[in-house]
Design a protein around this motif. Structure first.
Motif, PDB file in Angstrom:
ATOM      1  N   PHE A 150      -4.994  13.696   6.001  1.00 26.78           N
ATOM      2  CA  PHE A 150      -4.076  12.682   6.523  1.00 26.78           C
ATOM      3  C   PHE A 150      -4.521  11.278   6.155  1.00 26.78           C
ATOM      4  O   PHE A 150      -3.707  10.413   5.863  1.00 26.78           O
ATOM      5  N   LEU A 151      -5.826  11.052   6.156  1.00 27.06           N
ATOM      6  CA  LEU A 151      -6.317   9.739   5.751  1.00 27.06           C
ATOM      7  C   LEU A 151      -6.001   9.478   4.284  1.00 27.06           C
ATOM      8  O   LEU A 151      -5.776   8.341   3.859  1.00 27.06           O
ATOM      9  N   LEU A 152      -5.993  10.558   3.513  1.00 25.55           N
ATOM     10  CA  LEU A 152      -5.770  10.424   2.078  1.00 25.55           C
ATOM     11  C   LEU A 152      -4.388   9.836   1.775  1.00 25.55           C
ATOM     12  O   LEU A 152      -4.181   9.216   0.737  1.00 25.55           O
ATOM     13  N   VAL A 153      -3.460  10.033   2.698  1.00 21.62           N
ATOM     14  CA  VAL A 153      -2.098   9.546   2.420  1.00 21.62           C
ATOM     15  C   VAL A 153      -2.089   8.023   2.265  1.00 21.62           C
ATOM     16  O   VAL A 153      -1.680   7.511   1.215  1.00 21.62           O
ATOM     17  N   PRO A 154      -2.519   7.264   3.286  1.00 16.85           N
ATOM     18  CA  PRO A 154      -2.527   5.809   3.077  1.00 16.85           C
ATOM     19  C   PRO A 154      -3.509   5.381   1.987  1.00 16.85           C
ATOM     20  O   PRO A 154      -3.235   4.429   1.246  1.00 16.85           O
TER      21      PRO A 154
END
Lengths: 342, 358, 311
Positions: free
Chosen positions: C155-159
């Motif tokens: 999920f962090l990878l998205v931003p």
């Protein structure tokens, strides 16, 4: 340019035709076999065709281990050949045919889905004994073995209903076919018979082989409140792992004793005594009957049994065990009849 | 030029086999013995040969469809699904209309299998032509949907009534009426007239692709859709047509499996043919006649791998590894054909190196 | 039906959906990067399987899930490198070489599994890690903050990927290479190098995605454990219009459909389960149909780049 291709194709076709001539006319030559056995030996040659692998901790492994046990106990010796992963009917057909042409005495196709291919090949090799299961249709040289999975399932349903604290139990079904149908139905009936208003839920992965999905369904069952789960086929291992991850939830196994997979989660297992069935087939064949019988495995003939996980046996109260024993006896005696037709 | 491409195919296979040998060595087994069984087993008995050709038939039929689609620039990965759709349609019609006399039923069954597969393929073609949906993605999705539909039908309304009666519930249809069975070419084996049908279709597809206007237009679309459009060719129509034909041929493959090999529809009848046919088609250089020896070869390879597994316990999975390498090598070596100057550069580089050493 | 309205069920569906989404999300983000640079990598399925196996195997041998994850990432990088060599240097037809790579990954993972592991073996693997404080919030806590660390990373990878792609020079080069490679070439940026980098990173993420299935979710390996997830991830890239947020939305949509059908079954709502299993794939096709109409892929997607050759 086109002629080059044509020439090559014709050449290849000629090579093919030539090899057909050379080998086809000369009768069946055996392809490279692991051992060149002297044809007149007393050793019994048994071949086993499996839909999964010999170490699947379920259906296939239980039969394989039974055969290995017989092999180690046999006086005259048994030569055993195994074909694993014959899930595709075209491959299974080729394997069975190959074993037949190689002169095996008994060919066991261990899976309900092999009925079709066994019935097709068996008539061409009348001296060979074919066996398959779970099945009902026998033939002059075909034995159909038929584990009454619903019996053990019923008993385990009783066990589950009485042990469940949340009053919800879950079934991780592969598909509505073969062994699984019998098992699921028997289980549900056992739960209903035990009383206590226990709810049974069932969900399917859609195949025998979806370990990830089986685990997901198990997790979903548990999230929805079930604390005792069960299910069949080789993908059950995925579900067992999921159950093992949540303390307080337990699994009931079928096919074989799966407590080794998760010693703290598997409460009990339904086990099939394949050795007895195999011995029966071998003896019948020795006496001259190469097939034609529908052999059941049930509580009554002692070929099917319930095994508690010794580590967890202490958790089961005496009255529950008594109820389970009673159910077993009643089924064996015929007092309880498990009706599988909807 | 063509001779070179055949050479490339074989070089690719040899290369893949060599790499496979490394894995066999890693498995502490003898590659020579393993390959011995795998490569000669299928050819050393009438069992082996007929079983090879049993596998060749669906590979050939599906591969012909793939050739048509690839040549039209549509990468059809949907063979598996199209085979299944054809199988269930033909089995369904045969079982439901079993009272119809065989003379009428037989062509009807063949037609329904081909039509069903054609429609299934046509869906992907339509999605590409009208909505520009990438056909690789849509055919892969359609494969999965077809698989579930197939299971739904053989476990549901088309299940063999005997299975229900006895409670074993094996997912399969009833036996199709004997009148529509494809006759066995050699008694005691499973080789059936479907093989002859496949050979005839190979010739027909060759004529279609190479010697008719339709075929010319299909190939033109494949060579460059924009240019074809400028030339006045109805590109969307030909895209859909190519996928329809591809699906129909794969559907026929499924039909042959039902009518000729198993005599009913059962689980896993497609057996991965949809993917292996791609490899065979590439290996045969996307030529309708070239694919004949290619599908014999791959049929033998698949059978041989099973035999090898039985004989020396090397997992049959190695065949997929070999197929994967074959695809990579074939497709990678295309560059040397498209750009012969690279080959020259490489030769020069080699000469210079050995010159320095000498 | 009243069962459904229960809070617990809703939480369960969403939590399951999030857990199922992770492999898709990781693989799709990697593929997004690759496709942005102009390469169509259909080998994702094979890379995921290799990652799944090596993640499992190394964890099995070393008893360290972190080492397993590292091994999966390395395996993925190597597969990406192979794809780069075949498609970028040798300029092979990308769609077909991708299929070849997938078959290779499938075969190799199956082969290695049979040779070196054999039967049913399980590993300790990763367990969910509840984020302190946030994890205790009623309803939202169990839904979002009780997952394994790979999930949080994904999920962090998205931003992060959004930032890298749209706010850094490197990201700009990547996008330019995918749009107009000739222009980028004349400016002195190596098209080959950029594509290699993107393929390797894409491979690393796909390897990690595969390892999620074995090391985090099931704690075991089985033949073809990915069962088509790689291809679905590629479809999600199209659906998400090559944007990290779109891909997040797509992965969640797909996984929620999957989770929904699991729960539907478990709750006994009478629904032929084959239809339930089909549902996510149908959803994907519909999504593809909607998205393809008005979406422009990176202009140079799928076309090998040759200096001096127009278009």
């Amino acid at each position: 340019m086109k002629s080059t291709r044509k020439i090559l194709s014709i050449l290849l076709a000629m090579v093919l035709a030539l090899s057909l001539l050379i080998t086809g006319c000369g009768g069946d030559q055996k392809p490279a076999a692991p051992k060149a056995d002297a044809p007149k030996t007393q050793k019994l040659k048994i071949a086993l065709v499996l839909p999964s692998t010999v170490d699947d901790m379920a259906w296939a492994q239980s039969m394989y281990e039974a055969l290995k046990k017989l092999q180690s106990q046999s006086k005259d010796g048994i030569e055993l050949a195994v074909s694993e992963r014959m899930g595709k009917p075209v491959d299974a057909g080729a394997a069975i045919r190959q074993y037949a042409t190689q002169g095996f005495d008994i060919i066991i196709a261990h899976g309900a889905q092999y009925q079709s291919v066994v019935k097709e090949i068996a008539p061409e090799f009348p001296k060979i004994t074919f066996a398959y299961g779970t099945g009902f249709q026998s033939g002059p040289n075909i034995f159909a073995y038929d584990p009454q999975a619903q019996e053990g399932a019923y008993v385990m349903g009783v066990l589950a209903a009485k042990m469940s604290k949340s009053k919800i139990v879950g079934i991780v079904g592969p598909v509505e076919a073969g062994d699984a149908i019998k098992y699921n139905k028997g289980f549900q009936m056992g739960v209903a018979a035990a009383g206590g208003d226990v709810k049974t839920r069932i969900a399917y992965t859609g195949s025998f082989n979806e370990i990830v999905k089986a685990g997901e369904i198990a997790k979903t069952h548990m999230d929805a409140g079930a604390d005792l789960l069960t299910g069949s086929s080789q993908q059950a291992v995925g579900a067992i792992k999921a159950v093992a991850g949540k303390p307080g939830t337990y699994w009931l196994s079928t096919d074989m004793d799966q407590s080794a997979v998760a010693p703290d989660a598997v409460l009990a297992s339904q086990v099939y005594n394949w050795e007895k069935v195999l011995t029966k087939i071998i003896d019948l064949r020795k006496a001259g009957t190469v097939g034609g019988q529908h052999l059941t495995l049930s509580f009554a003939d002692g070929m099917l049994d319930l095994k508690y996980n010794p580590k967890l046996e202490g958790k089961i109260p005496q009255d529950v065990k008594a109820a389970v024993e009673k159910a077993k006896k009643d089924i064996a005696a015929g007092t309880i009849k498990i009706d599988l037709s909807k | 030029m063509k001779g070179k491409t055949i050479l490339v195919s074989f070089a690719a296979l040899v290369g893949a086999l060599l790499i496979g040998a490394i894995f066999i060595l890693l498995a502490k087994s003898d590659p020579i013995r393993a390959y011995g069984v795998m490569l000669t087993g299928p050819f050393s008995s009438s069992f082996g040969l007929t079983e090879t050709l049993v596998r060749t038939t669906p590979l050939l039929l599906t591969g012909l469809g793939i050739i048509i689609s690839f040549r039209s620039g549509v990468l059809n990965i949907g063979g598996e699904g199209q085979i299944l759709v054809g199988a269930i349609a033909s089995a369904g019609v045969a079982v439901t209309l079993s009272a119809v006399p065989a003379l009428v039923l037989f062509p009807l069954v063949l037609l329904s299998g081909a039509l069903a597969g054609g429609i299934w393929g046509g869906i992907a073609g339509f999605l590409k032509a009208k909505l520009n949906v990438n056909e690789i993605l849509s055919t892969v999705m359609l494969n999965q949907i077809a698989a579930q539909l197939y299971l739904l039908l053989i476990r549901g309304i088309l299940i063999d009534p005997q299975e229900v009666a006895y409670g074993t519930g094996v997912p399969q249809t009833a036996l199709v009426p004997a009148g529509v069975w494809l006759s066995r070419l050699i008694p005691g084996t499973r080789l059936n007239t479907g093989f002859i049908l496949a050979l005839i279709l190979a010739v027909l597809v060759y004529i279609l692709l190479m010697h008719t206007t339709v075929g010319y237009r299909l190939r033109a679309v494949g060579a460059g859709a924009e240019a074809a459009r400028y030339a006045g060719i109805n590109v969307p129509f030909y895209m859909v047509l190519s996928m329809f034909l591809a699906g129909a041929l794969a559907g026929l493959a499924g039909t042959v499996e039902v009518l000729g090999v198993h005599h009913r529809a059962l689980e896993d009848i497609s057996a991965g043919y949809g993917f292996s046919a791609i490899v065979a088609a590439l290996f045969g250089r996307l030529h309708p006649i070239g694919i004949i020896p290619a599908s014999v070869l791959f049929g033998a390879l698949i059978l041989g791998a099973d035999m090898m597994q039985r004989a020396v316990s090397i997992p049959a999975a190695i065949v997929m590894v070999i197929q994967g390498f074959v695809i990579l090598f074939v497709v990678a070596s295309d560059v040397f054909i498209r750009r012969p100057e690279l080959l020259e550069q490489w030769k020069t580089w080699r000469r210079r190196r050995s010159g320095e050493v000498a | 039906m009243t069962d459904f309205m229960e809070q617990g069920i809703l939480i369960g569906i969403i939590a399951t959906g999030i857990r199922l989404a992770i492999p898709y999300l990781l693989a799709a983000l990697g593929e997004m990067l690759t496709q942005r640079s102009g390469v169509f990598n259909l080998g994702l399925e094979g890379i995921m399987l290799m990652g799944a196996f090596f993640g499992f195997y190394v964890t099995f041998v070393t008893h360290s899930p972190m080492l397993g994850l590292l091994a999966a990432i390395v395996a993925g990088a190597l597969m990406g490198l192979l794809m780069a060599f075949v498609s970028v240097t040798l300029q092979a037809e990308q769609g077909i070489s991708g299929i070849g790579l997938s078959m290779l990954g499938w075969g190799l993972s199956g082969l290695f599994f049979r040779l070196y592991v054999g039967g049913i073996q399980t590993i300790e693997g990763l367990k969910p890690w509840k984020i302190p404080v946030l994890g205790d919030i009623p309803i939202l806590g169990p839904m979002f903050f009780n997952h394994n660390i790979i999930a949080y990373f994904a999920f962090l990878l998205v931003p992060i990927s959004w930032f890298v792609l749209f706010r850094t020079t490197w990201g700009l080069s990547v996008r330019a290479v995918g749009m107009t490679p000739q222009a980028v070439d004349t400016l002195g940026v190596s098209v080959t190098k950029m594509r290699y980098q993107c393929l390797i990173i894409g491979g690393m993420l796909a390897g990690l995605a595969g390892a999620t299935l074995t090391v985090a979710n099931t704690h075991m390996f089985a033949d073809n454990i990915t069962a088509g997830r790689g291809f679905i991830a590629i479809a999600l890239v199209y659906f998400g219009r090559w944007s990290p947020w779109g891909i997040l939305a797509g992965s969640l949509l797909f996984s929620m459909a999957d989770s929904f059908q699991l729960w539907v079954q478990v709750l006994g709502i009478n629904f032929p389960y084959e239809l339930a299993v089909m549902l996510p794939y149908i959803v994907t096709i519909v999504a593809l149909m909607i998205s393809f109409g008005r979406v422009w892929p990176p202009a140079a997607l799928g076309k090998p780049y040759e200096r001096g050759v127009r278009g």
